[in-house]
Structures are given as C-alpha cells and as structure tokens.
Motif scaffolding. Structure first.
Motif, mmCIF file in Angstrom:
data_model
loop_
_atom_site.group_PDB
_atom_site.id
_atom_site.type_symbol
_atom_site.label_atom_id
_atom_site.label_comp_id
_atom_site.label_asym_id
_atom_site.label_seq_id
_atom_site.Cartn_x
_atom_site.Cartn_y
_atom_site.Cartn_z
ATOM 1 N N GLU A 16 0.835 -1.218 0.000
ATOM 2 C CA GLU A 16 0.000 0.000 0.000
ATOM 3 C C GLU A 16 0.862 1.258 0.000
ATOM 4 O O GLU A 16 0.528 2.260 -0.635
ATOM 5 N N ASP A 19 1.869 1.707 -3.445
ATOM 6 C CA ASP A 19 0.735 2.225 -4.236
ATOM 7 C C ASP A 19 0.697 3.759 -4.133
ATOM 8 O O ASP A 19 0.491 4.457 -5.130
ATOM 9 N N GLU A 20 0.923 4.259 -2.909
ATOM 10 C CA GLU A 20 0.913 5.717 -2.703
ATOM 11 C C GLU A 20 2.088 6.366 -3.441
ATOM 12 O O GLU A 20 1.942 7.395 -4.087
ATOM 13 N N CYS A 21 3.258 5.732 -3.341
ATOM 14 C CA CYS A 21 4.456 6.280 -4.006
ATOM 15 C C CYS A 21 4.254 6.362 -5.519
ATOM 16 O O CYS A 21 4.734 7.277 -6.174
ATOM 17 N N LYS A 23 1.733 7.083 -7.110
ATOM 18 C CA LYS A 23 0.920 8.229 -7.524
ATOM 19 C C LYS A 23 1.778 9.482 -7.680
ATOM 20 O O LYS A 23 1.340 10.480 -8.240
ATOM 21 N N ASP A 24 2.993 9.444 -7.125
ATOM 22 C CA ASP A 24 3.887 10.598 -7.208
ATOM 23 C C ASP A 24 4.301 10.826 -8.666
ATOM 24 O O ASP A 24 4.330 9.887 -9.473
#
Ligand code: FES
Length: 169
Positions: A16, A19-21, A23-24
C-alpha cells in the motif's frame, strides 16, 4: 512474478505504501524510501524483495538492484542474530582497533559486511561512535564494549553465544 505475488512477498502494508508512491510524479525518486521500509520490516533485501519492489513501483529491476547494492546501508543478505560494530575512528584506531578487527575477523571467519556461517554474528566497521574516551570501542547490538583488546574477543563472543543458548532453553 504476478502483482499478487509481489504484494504477498512484501506484505500489504508495504504494497500500500508503494501504491501511494506510484501516484507521485516521480515514483523512482521514492525508491530509496521504499527500500528503507522493506529493510526495516525484513532486516535485509533479497532477490524476491527487490523484484517485488520493481514490479509494484513500476521501475526496472536493474535500477532497484543497482540502488540496493550501491548504498552501503542496504543489506542484501540476512544479518546475524547479533550485530557487531567495531569503531575504526581515529581514537580507536590509534589504540589498536585494527588488531581487534583482525581478531574478530579471524574468530568469526568473516570480513566486514558478512555474517558468520552459524548466523550468530554480523560484522561491520564503523566511524567514531562518540565514546572516544573508551577506545577502542565495539558495539554489539546496543551494548558498548570499552577498551577492547584482541584477547578479550573470544570471551565476549562466548558471552553472546551463551546468551543465545540460554534463550533457546
Ligand atoms: S574514534 Fe572510536 S569512539 Fe570515537
């Protein structure tokens, strides 16, 4: 490896985070942060960890392994039960840290960056740890061993081996 396998290798918490990274705007710039997290969780980075990071972060596997092997901080093999840091700073060096390091290498049959075959000790040289008055200094995990000499090494190592045996009983 399919994505589900990569998620299983790293665990959902890290998957997760990746997943956030992703989006960078520049996910590759977060590669080191991801590797830090993986190492904090598993203690080291092996091939499947690196492949899974590459797949989930969508960066080439060669880039991931290149970064992991470039930085000294990242461990590519499991570390031993006990981590030995021998200070090779100036104050320790002039008081014989090189002889202590040589004795450690000899006793354990390894060099810096390696783990003893029994998996008990990993050995690293380090810069000044700020206790120069106690030189030469060695740390085993969080314990500081002061004014260490080569002949004290077998005794100190045996203490930790006994401790490990006692934990098993
Ligand atoms: S040089 Fe070893 S503790 Fe400072």
């Amino acid at each position: 490896m399919v994505e589900a396998d990569s998620r299983a290798v790293l665990g959902e918490d890290i998957a997760e985070f990746i997943d956030e990274c992703r989006k960078d705007e520049h996910p590759r710039g977060l590669l080191i942060a991801v590797l830090h997290k993986v190492q904090a969780k598993f203690g080291f980075l092996d091939g499947p960890h690196l492949d899974a990071v590459a797949q989930l972060l969508r960066v080439p596997a060669a880039d991931v392994s290149g970064v992991a092997s470039f930085y000294h901080y990242f461990r590519l093999k499991p570390r031993g039960k006990y981590m030995i840091h021998i200070c090779m700073g100036t104050a320790c060096f002039v008081k014989g840290a090189d002889l202590v390091a040589a004795k450690l290498k000899d006793e354990l049959g390894i060099t810096f960056g390696e783990t003893s075959p029994d998996g008990m000790f990993s050995l690293e040289g380090t810069r000044c740890i700020g206790t120069c008055g106690l030189a030469p200094v060695m740390m085993i995990d969080e314990n500081v061993h002061a004014e260490v000499t080569p002949d004290k090494i077998p005794v100190i190592l045996e203490e930790y081996l006994q401790k490990a045996r006692a934990e098993k009983e």
